[in-house]
Design a protein around this motif. Sequence first.
Motif, PDB file in Angstrom:
ATOM      1  N   GLN A 195       4.614  -5.840  12.164  1.00 52.13           N
ATOM      2  CA  GLN A 195       4.556  -4.987  10.967  1.00 52.13           C
ATOM      3  C   GLN A 195       3.466  -5.473  10.021  1.00 52.13           C
ATOM      4  OE1 GLN A 195       8.271  -4.849   8.839  1.00 52.13           O
ATOM      5  NE2 GLN A 195       7.550  -3.343   7.354  1.00 52.13           N
ATOM      6  N   GLU A 196       2.628  -4.532   9.582  1.00 50.93           N
ATOM      7  CA  GLU A 196       1.544  -4.891   8.664  1.00 50.93           C
ATOM      8  C   GLU A 196       1.835  -4.483   7.233  1.00 50.93           C
ATOM      9  OE1 GLU A 196      -1.999  -3.198  10.344  1.00 50.93           O
ATOM     10  OE2 GLU A 196      -1.987  -4.593  12.042  1.00 50.93           O
ATOM     11  N   VAL A 197       2.454  -3.331   7.046  1.00 51.78           N
ATOM     12  CA  VAL A 197       2.741  -2.862   5.684  1.00 51.78           C
ATOM     13  C   VAL A 197       4.239  -3.068   5.417  1.00 51.78           C
ATOM     14  CG1 VAL A 197       2.706  -0.914   4.101  1.00 51.78           C
ATOM     15  CG2 VAL A 197       0.886  -1.162   5.812  1.00 51.78           C
ATOM     16  N   ILE A 200       1.028   4.393  -2.608  1.00 51.36           N
ATOM     17  CA  ILE A 200       0.947   5.807  -2.209  1.00 51.36           C
ATOM     18  C   ILE A 200       2.110   6.579  -2.828  1.00 51.36           C
ATOM     19  CG2 ILE A 200       1.268   7.344  -0.212  1.00 51.36           C
ATOM     20  CD1 ILE A 200      -0.596   5.435   1.362  1.00 51.36           C
ATOM     21  N   HIS A 248       8.498   2.075   7.574  1.00 48.40           N
ATOM     22  CA  HIS A 248       7.875   3.329   7.998  1.00 48.40           C
ATOM     23  C   HIS A 248       8.178   3.585   9.456  1.00 48.40           C
ATOM     24  CE1 HIS A 248       5.006  -0.023   8.151  1.00 48.40           C
ATOM     25  NE2 HIS A 248       4.480   0.529   9.229  1.00 48.40           N
ATOM     26  N   ILE A 266       0.816  -1.225   0.000  1.00 43.92           N
ATOM     27  CA  ILE A 266       0.000   0.000   0.000  1.00 43.92           C
ATOM     28  C   ILE A 266       0.849   1.275   0.000  1.00 43.92           C
ATOM     29  CG2 ILE A 266      -0.321   0.171   2.505  1.00 43.92           C
ATOM     30  CD1 ILE A 266      -3.333   0.435   0.413  1.00 43.92           C
ATOM     31  N   PHE A 267       2.007   1.248   0.649  1.00 48.34           N
ATOM     32  CA  PHE A 267       2.831   2.470   0.680  1.00 48.34           C
ATOM     33  C   PHE A 267       3.561   2.662  -0.655  1.00 48.34           C
ATOM     34  CE2 PHE A 267       3.221   2.413   5.620  1.00 48.34           C
ATOM     35  CZ  PHE A 267       1.867   2.692   5.715  1.00 48.34           C
ATOM     36  N   PHE A 320       3.195  11.243   5.666  1.00 47.31           N
ATOM     37  CA  PHE A 320       1.746  11.446   5.535  1.00 47.31           C
ATOM     38  C   PHE A 320       1.067  10.967   6.810  1.00 47.31           C
ATOM     39  CE2 PHE A 320       1.177   6.920   4.635  1.00 47.31           C
ATOM     40  CZ  PHE A 320       2.381   6.587   4.032  1.00 47.31           C
ATOM     41  N   ARG A 321      -0.175  11.436   7.003  1.00 44.42           N
ATOM     42  CA  ARG A 321      -0.898  11.102   8.233  1.00 44.42           C
ATOM     43  C   ARG A 321      -1.451   9.671   8.161  1.00 44.42           C
ATOM     44  NH1 ARG A 321      -0.456  15.592  11.016  1.00 44.42           N
ATOM     45  NH2 ARG A 321      -0.268  17.474   9.755  1.00 44.42           N
ATOM     46  N   ASP A 322      -1.320   8.965   9.295  1.00 45.83           N
ATOM     47  CA  ASP A 322      -1.838   7.606   9.370  1.00 45.83           C
ATOM     48  C   ASP A 322      -3.356   7.634   9.204  1.00 45.83           C
ATOM     49  OD1 ASP A 322      -0.573   4.764  10.737  1.00 45.83           O
ATOM     50  OD2 ASP A 322      -2.771   4.972  10.643  1.00 45.83           O
ATOM     51  N   ILE A 323      -3.864   6.657   8.477  1.00 47.91           N
ATOM     52  CA  ILE A 323      -5.306   6.606   8.192  1.00 47.91           C
ATOM     53  C   ILE A 323      -6.119   6.256   9.447  1.00 47.91           C
ATOM     54  CG2 ILE A 323      -5.551   4.177   7.524  1.00 47.91           C
ATOM     55  CD1 ILE A 323      -6.973   5.215   4.965  1.00 47.91           C
ATOM     56  N   GLN A 324      -5.471   5.611  10.410  1.00 51.67           N
ATOM     57  CA  GLN A 324      -6.138   5.280  11.683  1.00 51.67           C
ATOM     58  C   GLN A 324      -5.267   5.804  12.825  1.00 51.67           C
ATOM     59  OE1 GLN A 324      -6.820   0.885  11.169  1.00 51.67           O
ATOM     60  NE2 GLN A 324      -8.872   1.475  11.789  1.00 51.67           N
ATOM     61  N   HIS A 337      -0.249  11.581  14.360  1.00 52.80           N
ATOM     62  CA  HIS A 337       0.271  10.249  13.992  1.00 52.80           C
ATOM     63  C   HIS A 337       0.666  10.328  12.517  1.00 52.80           C
ATOM     64  CE1 HIS A 337      -0.278   5.566  14.137  1.00 52.80           C
ATOM     65  NE2 HIS A 337       0.857   5.932  13.569  1.00 52.80           N
ATOM     66  N   LEU A 375       3.277   9.004   9.429  1.00 51.98           N
ATOM     67  CA  LEU A 375       4.145   7.934   8.944  1.00 51.98           C
ATOM     68  C   LEU A 375       5.222   8.565   8.068  1.00 51.98           C
ATOM     69  CD1 LEU A 375       1.323   5.410   7.971  1.00 51.98           C
ATOM     70  CD2 LEU A 375       2.743   5.361  10.037  1.00 51.98           C
TER      71      LEU A 375
END
Length: 127
Positions: free
Chosen positions: A105-107, A19, A111, A15-16, A38-42, A48, A50
């Motif tokens: 780590q998810e993405v 982006i 980051h 996803i990054f 950029f700002r974290d979506i959650q 917050h 990233l």
Amino acid sequence: MTEAAATKTYDPNNIFARILRAEIPCNKVFEDDHVLAFRDIQPQAPVHVLVIPKGAYVDMDDFTARASADEIAALFRVLGQIARSEGLAESGYRVLSNCGLNGGQEVPHLHLHLVGGRKLGRMLAAD
Ligand code: 5GP
């Protein structure tokens, strides 16, 4: 000190990466030749952000093994600049980077989470 060879394969469709290619929008805070922030979506706190290198690095292990001195310096210099511009330098903040399975780590694009704007409590959950 010996250089470790990075062994991880970078997924160009994470996803990054998307982006970075502007295929997906983000709420951009900063951009230069080496870094996008950029700002974290959650968001987990009032601030917050990233902070990511533009280069294709899977995680902190990969980045610290392969990135140039310029890329490494840029990432951390920008992190400090954003913390100051977000008004966090006085009140304090937390920087963390989840790496791999145990790190949660998810993405799979390196980051740094820059988090602040409230008291953040203990560093690790008690579970
Ligand atoms: P990790 O668990 O990999 O350390 O953190 C991934 C972070 O990326 C999470 O905090 C999550 O909210 C954020 N995130 C996931 N997908 C997107 C997205 O599409 N846009 C933005 N801005 N943040 C995302």
